[in-house]
Design an enzyme around this catalytic site. Structure first.
Site: not given
Length: 299
Positions: A65, A260
């Protein structure tokens, strides 16, 4: 122009509303791309960010990611034939991952991409506009955070200049030479503190996170979990919203940007509430995709 362009805010799993990570810092004429996750090239298009804007790419660590978008971004800067050198910083321990992503498929290389892997804490680059530093973080794989520090300057004080009868071209001469007719630069100016920016991704609470955040005008920091899941956060090498707020408060950060986020949460307001409850009183932004956040004006 100094601003953060948020390209993606999801953690491991993207959602319908959050792309994988991606953050562009515009710092005067330089564009620094942090942690390009999957889909970053398309997010750049949606945000109005061109390949020509990039000067550096900084990868904190090689979880997907934070890095799977490297292949597309690197091929795009070559397709667009960016005329200047681009420098890539990333943990040296992940060199094999960087090479796999750089050469994931066949394409024609047209751009000078300089590899500058990070091995330890310290200064990575010095430019007239900023010094780029790295600090080790605490995550299951080696991870580094990044920090930009602008050199301090001088702010001329008109009332003191007038009191000493200094005006017009003599002001520039005094700035260049440091003194004029017995008047020193210190007599008619004050220090203008340089701006500071830090980027802290996947980590537990650690000395590196605090060192990166120290005195920053803007801190972009992961807050994957809410405080009630603190044990889960520690097990997986992440921060909670409250921990991120505590880092920012203790470090004297002016503008905190939380990002995040785990897909398990749907109410971003709770991240702000918990960061505030931890003692952070400055400006706070809960990031969402494609938003722009200006660095605070100098005090």
């Amino acid at each position: 122009m100094r601003e953060l362009v948020v390209l993606g805010t999801a953690s491991q799993v993207p959602t319908r509303h959050r792309n994988h990570n991606g953050y562009l810092l515009r710092w005067d004429g330089d564009g620094i791309l942090f942690d390009p996750g999957e889909g970053t090239q398309r997010q750049m298009l949606r945000a109005g960010v061109a390949a020509h804007d990039l000067r550096r790419i900084c990868v904190t660590h090689f979880h997907g990611d934070h890095s799977l978008g490297l292949a597309g971004v690197i091929q795009r800067i070559n397709l667009d034939q960016v005329p200047h050198k681009i420098t890539a910083h990333y943990p040296k321990s992940g060199q094999r991952f960087f090479e796999r992503l750089r050469y994931a498929t066949a394409y024609r290389e047209t751009v000078r991409l300089a590899e500058a892997p990070v091995e330890a804490d310290g200064i990575l680059a010095v430019t007239p506009a900023y010094t780029l530093e790295a600090r080790r973080l605490s995550h299951p794989v080696e991870s580094f955070g990044y920090r930009l520090v602008e050199p301090d300057g001088r702010r001329m004080l008109p009332e003191r200049l007038a009191a000493h009868g200094i005006e017009g071209p003599d002001i520039g001469r005094l700035q260049r030479e440091g003194s004029l007719g017995g008047v020193s630069l210190d007599d008619v100016s004050e220090v203008r503190r340089g701006q500071r920016f830090a980027f802290v991704m996947d980590t537990r609470l650690c000395d590196g996170a605090y060192a990166l955040a120290d005195g920053c005008d803007m801190l972009v920091i992961e807050s994957t979990f809410l405080d009630e899941d603190a044990r889960l956060a520690a097990d997986h090498g992440h921060l909670t919203a409250g921990q991120a707020g505590r880092v920012a408060a203790d470090a004297g950060v002016r503008h905190l940007v939380l990002t995040h986020f785990s897909q398990r949460y749907s109410e971003p307001e709770e991240f702000e509430r918990q960061a505030r409850a931890a003692g952070f009183e400055g400006e706070l932004t809960v990031a969402h995709d494609l938003m722009r956040v200006s660095l605070p004006k100098r005090r």
